[in-house]
Design an enzyme around this catalytic site. Structure first.
Site, PDB file in Angstrom:
ATOM      1  N   GLY A   1       7.993   3.990   2.214  1.00 20.57           N
ATOM      2  CA  GLY A   1       8.565   5.074   2.993  1.00 20.57           C
ATOM      3  C   GLY A   1      10.044   5.207   2.700  1.00 20.57           C
ATOM      4  N   GLY A   2      10.738   6.003   3.536  1.00 26.25           N
ATOM      5  CA  GLY A   2      12.149   6.247   3.291  1.00 26.25           C
ATOM      6  C   GLY A   2      13.010   5.003   3.365  1.00 26.25           C
TER       7      GLY A   2
ATOM      8  N   ASP B   1      10.826  15.423   8.350  1.00 29.80           N
ATOM      9  CA  ASP B   1      10.400  15.184   6.969  1.00 29.80           C
ATOM     10  C   ASP B   1       8.899  15.423   6.847  1.00 29.80           C
ATOM     11  OD1 ASP B   1      10.724  14.614   4.294  1.00 29.80           O
ATOM     12  OD2 ASP B   1      10.579  12.448   4.537  1.00 29.80           O
TER      13      ASP B   1
ATOM     14  N   LYS C   1       5.251  -2.330   8.099  1.00 30.88           N
ATOM     15  CA  LYS C   1       6.367  -1.731   7.360  1.00 30.88           C
ATOM     16  C   LYS C   1       7.578  -2.653   7.486  1.00 30.88           C
ATOM     17  CE  LYS C   1       8.939   2.656   7.046  1.00 30.88           C
ATOM     18  NZ  LYS C   1       9.045   4.022   7.628  1.00 30.88           N
TER      19      LYS C   1
ATOM     20  N   ILE D   1       0.810  -1.227   0.000  1.00 26.18           N
ATOM     21  CA  ILE D   1       0.000   0.000   0.000  1.00 26.18           C
ATOM     22  C   ILE D   1       0.841   1.275   0.000  1.00 26.18           C
ATOM     23  CG2 ILE D   1      -2.010  -1.073   1.068  1.00 26.18           C
ATOM     24  CD1 ILE D   1      -1.096  -0.005   3.760  1.00 26.18           C
TER      25      ILE D   1
END
Length: 649
Positions: free
Chosen positions: A19-20, A133, A39, A16
C-alpha cells in the site's frame, strides 16, 4: 520478514501486496487460530512522525466503519517500534486486475459493483471519512457466496472531516491520491469532501465501461490541466452502444462539484436509471396485497405488454415496493392500494420521493374510504382510482400519468441545458432577473462594492507561442483555479476580459471578503504551480488589483440588437484594473485608502511607486502581504463584524 512473529501473536507467511505506506502480509493469528492480513509500515516511513500518525489514523478510521463493504480492522499496535494493522484476509482480486484481464465490463456488471461500492462510500461519508485515493486497485472483489463482495481498501490517505489535527492541515499543497483518479478540487489542494470520492468513482465507472481513462495525457502537469479544464471523450465516441451514458458522465465528471451527483446513492440510482431507461417500456409498479391483482393486470394489458408498451412490477406491501423502486429507479407510475399489511399505502406514499423523485403515485381504494383518499391527495398523490377498477379508467389514468412523468423528465433535461447556458451569462444579471424580474434588470443603481481584477502575468506571450486552441485551454486551466476561490468568498464574476477576470463583492463585509479571496487565490495558484512544475501555465503568476467604494451598477449594450451585459462602472473599477496592470507577479496592490481601511484585516508593505495610467506620474501603492491573525480568527467567529462598507473614494 518471512516467518517473523509480530507482537508475539501474528506469524508472517507471505507478502500479498503493498500500500501507500506499508507492506501487506498474509499472517496467522496464533491466539485465535485464523489467517489474517497484516500491514506493516515500511522502513522509510517508520522514522516519520507524520507518516506514523497517518498510519494510526487509517486504523482508527476504518475500525469505526462497521460495514461489509469496507475491509475490517481486527487489531492495531506497535512492535519493535514498527506500527502494524491487522485486517480480515480476503480471497479474490482487485478491480484493477479484473479490468486488466477483461478490459471492460458490461453496464449490468458495472452496476452490480457500483451498488456495493456506493454502500461503502455512503457509510464512510456518513462517518465524516473521505477516502481520497479511490481507484480500481483499492476496490477488492472478494469471492463469497453467492457472488463477489466488494471491499474498499487502503484508507492510508484518509481525511476525517471531524478531526482537524495539524497533520491533516499539513497535507494541503501535496499530491494526495493517484493523479488519474484525482478530482479538480484535489488538483487544487482545497479541503477535501465526499464529492471528490464521487468524482473518483466516476472515473472508475468510465474506465470499467470503456476500458480507458477519461483524462489520459503524458506528464502530471498536463494531466492536471486536462482534469481541471478539458472535456472528456463521451463514452459513445469510444463505444457507440454507450450513447445513453453520455449524459450520465457529464454529471458524474462535472468540474463544478455542485453539479455532480451529491451522494453515492444518487450516483448509482442515476446509473441504474440509464440502464433501465434504455429498455423502452413504461414501467408501472402495482402495490396490492390481493393475490389475483398480478394475474388481472397481465390479462387486461397483455397486448401492451406483448408490444413492449407497458412493463409491470408487483409488490404486496409498501416495504417491498420501496425495494422494487430502488431496483428500478426508472419506474414511471405507481398504482397502490391504501390498506395493506407491513407498510400501508399512505406511509409508502410519503417514502416514494426520497427513492424515486420522478415517479407519480395513483392511489386505489374502495368508495367508502374517501377520507384516506383525501389524505393521500393532500400528501401528493397524483390521482386516485375507486375499486372495483374499470379497465378503461385504469388505462386512461396510467397513460395520463406516464405523459406527466415524461414532461417532468423533459423539464429536468431542460434545466440541465439551462445550466449550460448560464455558464455564458453574467451571474449578476441572472441573479437580478431571478429576484426582480426581466424589466427590473434593466434599471441602474449606485452601490458600494469592492472590485477585484486578477490578471495572468504575460499570458500574451503564451498566445504567440502556442496554437490558438492550446492557448485557450491553458487560459481556462488558470481560471479553473482562480474562480472557485472568488465565488467561495461571495464574489460575483462580472466578466472575463482576455486573460483577466473582474469580480465584484457586495453586501456585508465586502472588503474583508474580497481581501480574503485575493489571498486565497494567490496561495492556491502558488500551490498548484509547485505541483505542476515550472514549465506549467500555472507558473506565469498572478497580478492582482483591488479597489473599493461607490460604483454604478446596471445594464449596458444595445437593446435594439439584443446584445446586453450587466456590469459595474466607475472610478473604483478603473482603479482596480490599473492596479492589476501595474502589479508584478504575486502582488496584490491597493491604494492608501484601502490600506487605511483594512489595517486590522491585513498586513501591507509599501510597494515602489507605480504609474497607473500611461504617461501619468507614479503614485504610492501598497502590497497585501498577509491577513492578520485577528482576521483569520474572525472567519471562525461569526459574531465579529468588520465594517468594510465605507466609501473610500
Amino acid at each position: 520478514m518471512l516467518n517473523r512473529t509480530i507482537a508475539r501473536k501474528y506469524t508472517l507467511r507471505r507478502e500479498i501486496g503493498r500500500g501507500g505506506m506499508g507492506v501487506i502480509w498474509e499472517a496467522f493469528d496464533q491466539v485465535l487460530r485464523r489467517p489474517v492480513a497484516l500491514k506493516v509500515m515500511t522502513p522509510e516511513h517508520v522514522t516519520s512522525d507524520s507518516a506514523r500518525r497517518r498510519f494510526e489514523r487509517e486504523a482508527m478510521a476504518i475500525a469505526r466503519l462497521r460495514n461489509e463493504h469496507i475491509i475490517q480492522i481486527h487489531d492495531y499496535g506497535i512492535d519493535d517500534d514498527c506500527p502494524y494493522i491487522v485486517m480480515e484476509l480476503l480471497e479474490g482480486e482487485d478491480l484493477e486486475d479484473r479490468l486488466a484481464r477483461e478490459r471492460q465490463l458490461s453496464p449490468s456488471a458495472t452496476l452490480a459493483l457500483l451498488r456495493q461500492i456506493a454502500i461503502g462510500l455512503q457509510a464512510a461519508s456518513s462517518a465524516g471519512i473521505i477516502h481520497r485515493d479511490l481507484k480500481p486497485a483499492n476496490v477488492f472483489l472478494a469471492r463469497k457466496e453467492p457472488g463477489d463482495c466488494v471491499k474498499l481498501l487502503d484508507f492510508g490517505v484518509v481525511w476525517t472531516v471531524f478531526e482537524s489535527d495539524e497533520d491533516q492541515k499539513g497535507s494541503f499543497g501535496r499530491i494526495i491520491g493517484t493523479p488519474s483518479f484525482m478530482s479538480p478540487e484535489q488538483v487544487r489542494a482545497v479541503v477535501p469532501n465526499h464529492l471528490s470520492d464521487l468524482w473518483s468513482l466516476g472515473v472508475i465507472t468510465y474506465r470499467a465501461l470503456t476500458g480507458r481513462l477519461p483524462f489520459a495525457t503524458s506528464g502530471v502537469g498536463e494531466l492536471f490541466i486536462s482534469i481541471c479544464t478539458d472535456p472528456f471523450p463521451p463514452p459513445s465516441s469510444i463505444i457507440p452502444g454507450l450513447l445513453p451514458f453520455d449524459g450520465f458522465f457529464e454529471r458524474a465528471l462535472a468540474k463544478d462539484p455542485a453539479q455532480r451527483f451529491q451522494s453515492a446513492r444518487e450516483f448509482v440510482a442515476a446509473f441504474a436509471a440509464v440502464i433501465e431507461a434504455s429498455k423502452g417500456p413504461a414501467k408501472i409498479l402495482i402495490v396490492d396485497d390481493e393475490p389475483d391483482v398480478a394475474f388481472m393486470m397481465e390479462m387486461l394489458f397483455r397486448q401492451k405488454i406483448s408490444d413492449g408498451v407497458y412493463e409491470f412490477i408487483f409488490a404486496d406491501n409498501g416495504e417491498v415496493a420501496l425495494e422494487e423502486l430502488r431496483r428500478h429507479p426508472d419506474i414511471d407510475v405507481i398504482v397502490t392500494d391504501i390498506n395493506m399489511p407491513v407498510m400501508d399505502g399512505l406511509t409508502f406514499l410519503g417514502r416514494v420521493p426520497e427513492v424515486s423523485p420522478f415517479a407519480r403515485t395513483v392511489m386505489m381504494s374502495a368508495y367508502g374510504d374517501m377520507g384516506n383518499i383525501r389524505s393521500a391527495m393532500n400528501q401528493g398523490a397524483f390521482d386516485f382510482l375507486l375499486k372495483p377498477i374499470q379497465r378503461a379508467d385504469l388505462e386512461a389514468t396510467i397513460d395520463k400519468t406516464i405523459k406527466h412523468v415524461a414532461e417532468l423528465r423533459r423539464n429536468a433535461r431542460s434545466d440541465e441545458e439551462n445550466k449550460i447556458l448560464r455558464q455564458f451569462t453574467s451571474a449578476a444579471l441572472a441573479e437580478r432577473i431571478r429576484e426582480m424580474g426581466p424589466a427590473i434588470a434593466l434599471a441602474s443603481e449606485a452601490v458600494v462594492a469592492t472590485v477585484v481584477f486578477i490578471d495572468i502575468f504575460q499570458f500574451t506571450s503564451v498566445t504567440r507561442e502556442r496554437p490558438p486552441g492550446e492557448a485557450m485551454r491553458l487560459l481556462r486551466a488558470n481560471f479553473e483555479v482562480i474562480v472557485p476561490e472568488l465565488v467561495a468568498k461571495g464574489g460575483v464574476v462580472d466578466k472575463f476580459l482576455g486573460d483577466a477576470v473582474m469580480t465584484v463583492f457586495q453586501g456585508p463585509d465586502h472588503l474583508a471578503r474580497a481581501l480574503s479571496a485575493c489571498v486565497a487565490v494567490r496561495a492556491q495558484m502558488a500551490a498548484v504551480a509547485r505541483r505542476a512544475g515550472d514549465g506549467s501555465p500555472y507558473a506565469q503568476g498572478l497580478c492582482i488589483g483591488l479597489s473599493t467604494g461607490q460604483v454604478l451598477s446596471g445594464t449596458v449594450g444595445s437593446q435594439a440588437y439584443g446584445r446586453l451585459d450587466y456590469t459595474v462602472l466607475g472610478e473604483v473599477v478603473n482603479a482596480a484594473a490599473h492596479l492589476a496592470r501595474a502589479s508584478r507577479p504575486g502582488e496584490i496592490l491597493v491604494e492608501a485608502s484601502v490600506r487605511d481601511a483594512a489595517q486590522q484585516l491585513c498586513d501591507f508593505e509599501e510597494a515602489s511607486a507605480r504609474s497607473l495610467l500611461p504617461g501619468a506620474p507614479p503614485v504610492n501603492v501598497f502590497n497585501l502581504v498577509r491577513r492578520t491573525t485577528a482576521a483569520i480568527l474572525s472567519d471562525y467567529e461569526p459574531t465579529v463584524a468588520v465594517n468594510s462598507t465605507t466609501t473610500m473614494r
